[in-house]
Structures are given as structure tokens and as C-alpha cells.
Design an enzyme around this catalytic site. Structure first.
Site, PDB file in Angstrom:
ATOM      1  N   CYS A 122     -10.155 -15.280  -3.478  1.00 19.54           N
ATOM      2  CA  CYS A 122     -10.053 -16.711  -3.789  1.00 19.54           C
ATOM      3  C   CYS A 122      -8.721 -17.293  -3.332  1.00 19.54           C
ATOM      4  O   CYS A 122      -8.547 -18.512  -3.325  1.00 19.54           O
ATOM      5  CB  CYS A 122     -10.224 -16.932  -5.287  1.00 19.54           C
ATOM      6  SG  CYS A 122     -11.765 -16.274  -5.921  1.00 19.54           S
ATOM      7  N   HIS A 258      -6.746 -23.328  -7.780  1.00 19.64           N
ATOM      8  CA  HIS A 258      -8.038 -22.661  -7.568  1.00 19.64           C
ATOM      9  C   HIS A 258      -8.956 -22.953  -8.754  1.00 19.64           C
ATOM     10  O   HIS A 258      -8.527 -22.943  -9.908  1.00 19.64           O
ATOM     11  CB  HIS A 258      -7.795 -21.156  -7.418  1.00 19.64           C
ATOM     12  CG  HIS A 258      -9.041 -20.337  -7.429  1.00 19.64           C
ATOM     13  ND1 HIS A 258     -10.160 -20.683  -6.704  1.00 19.64           N
ATOM     14  CD2 HIS A 258      -9.357 -19.191  -8.104  1.00 19.64           C
ATOM     15  CE1 HIS A 258     -11.102 -19.773  -6.917  1.00 19.64           C
ATOM     16  NE2 HIS A 258     -10.651 -18.869  -7.758  1.00 19.64           N
ATOM     17  N   ASN A 289     -16.803 -21.609  -9.117  1.00 20.94           N
ATOM     18  CA  ASN A 289     -15.770 -20.934  -8.339  1.00 20.94           C
ATOM     19  C   ASN A 289     -16.354 -20.519  -6.986  1.00 20.94           C
ATOM     20  O   ASN A 289     -17.174 -19.607  -6.920  1.00 20.94           O
ATOM     21  CB  ASN A 289     -15.285 -19.713  -9.137  1.00 20.94           C
ATOM     22  CG  ASN A 289     -14.247 -18.889  -8.401  1.00 20.94           C
ATOM     23  OD1 ASN A 289     -14.025 -19.078  -7.209  1.00 20.94           O
ATOM     24  ND2 ASN A 289     -13.613 -17.967  -9.109  1.00 20.94           N
TER      25      ASN A 289
HETATM   26  C1  LIG Z   1     -15.277 -14.647 -17.797  1.00 16.34           C
HETATM   27  C2  LIG Z   1     -14.632 -15.494 -18.884  1.00 16.34           C
HETATM   28  C3  LIG Z   1     -15.142 -16.931 -18.799  1.00 16.34           C
HETATM   29  C4  LIG Z   1     -15.014 -14.918 -20.236  1.00 16.34           C
HETATM   30  O1  LIG Z   1     -14.423 -15.695 -21.232  1.00 16.34           O
HETATM   31  P1  LIG Z   1     -13.651 -14.981 -22.433  1.00 16.34           P
HETATM   32  O2  LIG Z   1     -13.245 -16.051 -23.342  1.00 16.34           O
HETATM   33  O3  LIG Z   1     -12.560 -14.145 -21.819  1.00 16.34           O
HETATM   34  O4  LIG Z   1     -14.778 -14.090 -23.046  1.00 16.34           O
HETATM   35  P2  LIG Z   1     -14.704 -12.549 -23.487  1.00 16.34           P
HETATM   36  O5  LIG Z   1     -14.896 -11.692 -22.292  1.00 16.34           O
HETATM   37  O6  LIG Z   1     -13.460 -12.371 -24.325  1.00 16.34           O
HETATM   38  O7  LIG Z   1     -15.951 -12.435 -24.414  1.00 16.34           O
HETATM   39  C5  LIG Z   1     -16.032 -13.164 -25.627  1.00 16.34           C
HETATM   40  C6  LIG Z   1     -17.378 -12.905 -26.232  1.00 16.34           C
HETATM   41  O8  LIG Z   1     -18.383 -13.575 -25.437  1.00 16.34           O
HETATM   42  C7  LIG Z   1     -19.360 -12.613 -25.018  1.00 16.34           C
HETATM   43  N1  LIG Z   1     -19.799 -13.017 -23.679  1.00 16.34           N
HETATM   44  C8  LIG Z   1     -19.337 -12.561 -22.485  1.00 16.34           C
HETATM   45  N2  LIG Z   1     -19.984 -13.183 -21.488  1.00 16.34           N
HETATM   46  C9  LIG Z   1     -20.855 -14.036 -22.087  1.00 16.34           C
HETATM   47  C10 LIG Z   1     -21.787 -14.957 -21.579  1.00 16.34           C
HETATM   48  N3  LIG Z   1     -21.964 -15.155 -20.259  1.00 16.34           N
HETATM   49  N4  LIG Z   1     -22.496 -15.692 -22.470  1.00 16.34           N
HETATM   50  C11 LIG Z   1     -22.335 -15.533 -23.796  1.00 16.34           C
HETATM   51  N5  LIG Z   1     -21.471 -14.657 -24.314  1.00 16.34           N
HETATM   52  C12 LIG Z   1     -20.735 -13.926 -23.477  1.00 16.34           C
HETATM   53  C13 LIG Z   1     -18.676 -11.288 -25.057  1.00 16.34           C
HETATM   54  O9  LIG Z   1     -19.606 -10.247 -25.203  1.00 16.34           O
HETATM   55  C14 LIG Z   1     -17.788 -11.429 -26.269  1.00 16.34           C
HETATM   56  O10 LIG Z   1     -18.568 -11.236 -27.438  1.00 16.34           O
HETATM   57  P3  LIG Z   1     -17.938 -10.549 -28.762  1.00 16.34           P
HETATM   58  O11 LIG Z   1     -16.800 -11.457 -29.161  1.00 16.34           O
HETATM   59  O12 LIG Z   1     -19.075 -10.547 -29.706  1.00 16.34           O
HETATM   60  O13 LIG Z   1     -17.481  -9.202 -28.318  1.00 16.34           O
HETATM   61  C15 LIG Z   1     -13.085 -15.509 -18.747  1.00 16.34           C
HETATM   62  O14 LIG Z   1     -12.565 -14.244 -19.088  1.00 16.34           O
HETATM   63  C16 LIG Z   1     -12.623 -15.853 -17.369  1.00 16.34           C
HETATM   64  O15 LIG Z   1     -12.913 -16.927 -16.866  1.00 16.34           O
HETATM   65  N6  LIG Z   1     -11.857 -14.977 -16.734  1.00 16.34           N
HETATM   66  C17 LIG Z   1     -11.343 -15.225 -15.449  1.00 16.34           C
HETATM   67  C18 LIG Z   1     -12.426 -15.000 -14.464  1.00 16.34           C
HETATM   68  C19 LIG Z   1     -12.109 -15.522 -13.128  1.00 16.34           C
HETATM   69  O16 LIG Z   1     -11.454 -16.513 -13.024  1.00 16.34           O
HETATM   70  N7  LIG Z   1     -12.573 -14.830 -12.097  1.00 16.34           N
HETATM   71  C20 LIG Z   1     -12.397 -15.198 -10.775  1.00 16.34           C
HETATM   72  C21 LIG Z   1     -10.989 -15.192 -10.433  1.00 16.34           C
HETATM   73  S1  LIG Z   1     -10.828 -15.659  -8.831  1.00 16.34           S
END
Ligand SMILES: CC(C)(COP(=O)(O)OP(=O)(O)OC[C@H]1O[C@@H](n2cnc3c(N)ncnc32)[C@H](O)[C@@H]1OP(=O)(O)O)[C@@H](O)C(=O)NCCC(=O)NCCS
Length: 339
Positions: A122, A258, A289
């Protein structure tokens, strides 16, 4: 006595024009939730994303890049003969050989430019922009077409709820050329290979061959690790990029980070103490993204909707796979943007 190599010098560089390609097909959160256990509300509140676009049948990184590149050249007012280099930032071209850039150059009718692909996830577009600006400054090239493109949907596991909702497809291209004044600031870039596993293709091509199981690989991501790294690191990168150009937050007409996660961008904005008057790109809402295409697509939306002025001062920051980042201050193009 050995001969001396004749020194060359170029000129200051600028983004002369911008063109983009957004695929027709809009994919809503509801559609994504047909294959993962999630909800529209969860996706919106955790990432800011409401929809994304997926490439249609027959569309590839090459076709999307060609469309965006054609528009950028048209907007620049240059002839195809004047483009002497093409840089494709992409991580989703299907062949490691030949590079996508030569295919796009051929499709655009460019007469034999220097052409190469650049893989920095990215952060790819901002890397490509930095290389292009330096090529022009050094006098190695006069007009460089830089294209950020990714066909993410082809490598997504739509049953993986940690990644399926985040990505979309698209392409954004700029022509970089000479300028009387500096309009692309120094790049601030870097990487942390210790966290390379946080965004990865799985399995590797060699593992596929060795297993004899010819399933296509998918993108895998440790979302929380990426989130923590970006929230911690990218604010400082943004500040360093401003300092490298001698520009203050109050001088900015636009911030174009980004489009990975709206919450990450809110944290960066807070850390930078960006004045509320400076508009922040929000293309993620409808585009998600798009990896290497994300920054130019977000620029295009701001210019198209009048959030940022043509010729305005903008801070760009790309970050992602590697984990890596690149950012610079630029003057937005003055030519009408080709959407
Ligand atoms: C992916 C992302 C949105 C997840 O959000 P988060 O707040 O970190 O979520 P978590 O991974 O901590 O999970 C929180 C809870 O939601 C759940 N969960 C994960 N994905 C889920 C989804 N798609 N829908 C519903 N629940 C989900 C998890 O199982 C967890 O449940 P629990 O609390 O019962 O264990 C976030 O981490 C993110 O955006 N990260 C950066 C990713 C990125 O930018 N990637 C590209 C970079 S170039």
C-alpha cells in the site's frame, strides 16, 4: 587518463496531472457479509468502510492501469512520445515476468519508455512518486508516468472475516515532470521487516508447487498488529515528511493518508495536531483499501469534490505491507483531473 562521465542535472519536479480508474461494480458491506460472519455496522464502525468496487470479468491490474494512465497523459496535455519512463506500483500483477509496466506502456502506445514494476504494498504509489521525482531532478527522465494499481479482489479469501471486507480494486496515475519551483518534497520512507508477516501472501508460490495443491494463494493479515504499528509509526512519518519539506501543518490544504482504516487516520490526525480546517481524505468510505491505488484515488476524490484546491499543498503518506511506509509533501496537480 580515463574519460569522465558527463554529469547531468534535471530540474525541480511536479505532479503535472492525475487520472484514475474505478471499476463499475459496487460491492456493499451486505454483499461481503454473505460469506463472512459480520455486519454492515461492525465493518463501518471498525474501519469506516461502507462499500468498495471490484474489477469485473476481463479487468486486470494491467487494464485498470492502462485506463488511469491514459487519462493522466491526456490531462497533462503531453504526447505519448514525451513519456520516457513508466513505473507501476502494484502487488497484484499475475506474472512476475514480464513486468506489468511494459504491457501498460504497449497498450498506451508509449514508444519504448524505461519501464519497471515496484512492489511496496500500500506504500507503493508514494515510493513510485519519490523515484519519479528524483529521476526528473537528476535529469535521468523528463516525464514519468507513475501508476498505483491493485486488483485486490482476485487474491482475497472472501470467507476470511479478518481481511475480506477491507480491500477493493482500482488504479490511479500521475505524470511527473519538470517544474520551475519544487512541487514534490523529499520522501521520508522506511520499513520494518521484523513485522513482514503481518500482511502476506499465503502460501508462497514455491509452497504451492511443492504441495502439488494448485489453489490460488490469498492475502492474510494480522489486523491488530498492523493497526498498532500504523497508529504508532505513521504520525511520526507524517511529521518528518512535513519537516523535510519545511512545511507546517497549518500550511496544508489537504492531508491524504493511505485509506486503510478511518480510525487509524483519525489517530494520525490527532497526533499531528492537524487544524480542523485542513481537509482529510475519506475515500475509504466508498472505495475501501485499494492498496497501491489508494493515495491517488483519494487525491482524485478531494479534487473532484472541491475539498482540496488544484495546486494546493498536500501531505501524502502511504503505508502497509513490508511493513513499509513512504510520505512526501506535494503540490496537487493544476490540470483538470480525469476521473
Ligand atoms: C481489521 C480491523 C478492522 C479489526 O478491527 P479491531 O478493532 O482491531 O478488531 P479485533 O481484531 O480486535 O477484533 C475485535 C473483535 O471483533 C471480532 N471480529 C474480527 N473480525 C470481525 C468481522 N469482520 N466482523 C465481526 N467481528 C469481527 C473478533 O473476533 C474480536 O472478537 P472478540 O472480541 O469476541 O474476540 C483492524 O485491526 C484494522 O483495520 N487493522 C489494520 C488493517 C489494515 O489497515 N490493513 C491494511 C494495511 S495496508
Amino acid at each position: 587518463m580515463t574519460a569522465e562521465i558527463t554529469p547531468t542535472t534535471g530540474s525541480h519536479s511536479a505532479i503535472l496531472s492525475l487520472g484514475v480508474y474505478r471499476p463499475e461494480r459496487v460491492v456493499t458491506n451486505e454483499e461481503v457479509c454473505k460469506t463472512i460472519d459480520s455486519t454492515d455496522e461492525w465493518i463501518r464502525t471498525r474501519s469506516g468502510i461502507r462499500s468498495r468496487r471490484f474489477a469485473g470479468p476481463g479487468e486486470t491490474s494491467v487494464t485498470m492501469a492502462t485506463s488511469a494512465g491514459r487519462k493522466a497523459i491526456a490531462a497533462s496535455g503531453l504526447d505519448t512520445e514525451q513519456i520516457d519512463c513508466i513505473i507501476m506500483a502494484t502487488s497484484s500483477h499475475y506474472n512476475q515476468t514480464p513486468q506489468a509496466a511494459t504491457l501498460v506502456a504497449d497498450a498506451l502506445g508509449l514508444p519504448g519508455p524505461g519501464s519497471f514494476d515496484l512492489s511496496a504494498g500500500c506504500a507503493g504509489f508514494c515510493h513510485g512518486l519519490a523515484v519519479a521525482a528524483d529521476l526528473v531532478r537528476a535529469g535521468s527522465s523528463r516525464h514519468v508516468l507513475v501508476i498505483g494499481v491493485d486488483h485486490m479482489s482476485v487474491g482475497l479469501d472472501m470467507t476470511d472475516r479478518t481481511s475480506a471486507f477491507i480491500f477493493g480494486d482500482g488504479a490511479g496515475a500521475v505524470v511527473v515532470g519538470p517544474s520551475d519551483t519544487p512541487k514534490i518534497g523529499p520522501v521520508v520512507w522506511g520499513s520494518d521487516g521484523g513485522q513482514a508477516n503481518a500482511i502476506r501472501q499465503e502460501p508462497s508460490w514455491m509452497d504451492i508447487v511443492n504441495s502439488g495443491d494448485y489453489e490460488r494463494p490469498s492475502l492474510r493479515m494480522e489486523g491488530q498488529s498492523v493497526f498498532r504499528w500504523a497508529a504508532f509509526t505513521i504520525g511520526k512519518v507524517a511529521k518528518d515528511a512535513l519537516d523535510a519539506s519545511g512545511v507546517g501543518v497549518e500550511d496544508l490544504d489537504a492531508f491524504v493518508p493511505h485509506q486503510a482504516n478511518q480510525r487509524i487516520n483519525e489517530l494520525i490526525v490527532r497526533g499531528l495536531k492537524l487544524p480542523e480546517t485542513v481537509p482529510v481524505a475519506d475515500d475509504i468510505i466508498e472505495t475501501a483499501n485499494t492498496s497501491a491505488a489508494s493515495v491517488p484515488l483519494a487525491m482524485e476524490k478531494m479534487l473532484r469534490e472541491g475539498q482540496a484546491p488544484a495546486g494546493g499543498l498536500a501531505l501524502l503518506v502511504g503505508f502497509g505491507a513490508g511493513l513499509s511506509y513512504a510520505g512526501q509533501v506535494v503540490r496537487l496537480p493544476e490540470a483538470p483531473v480525469e476521473s
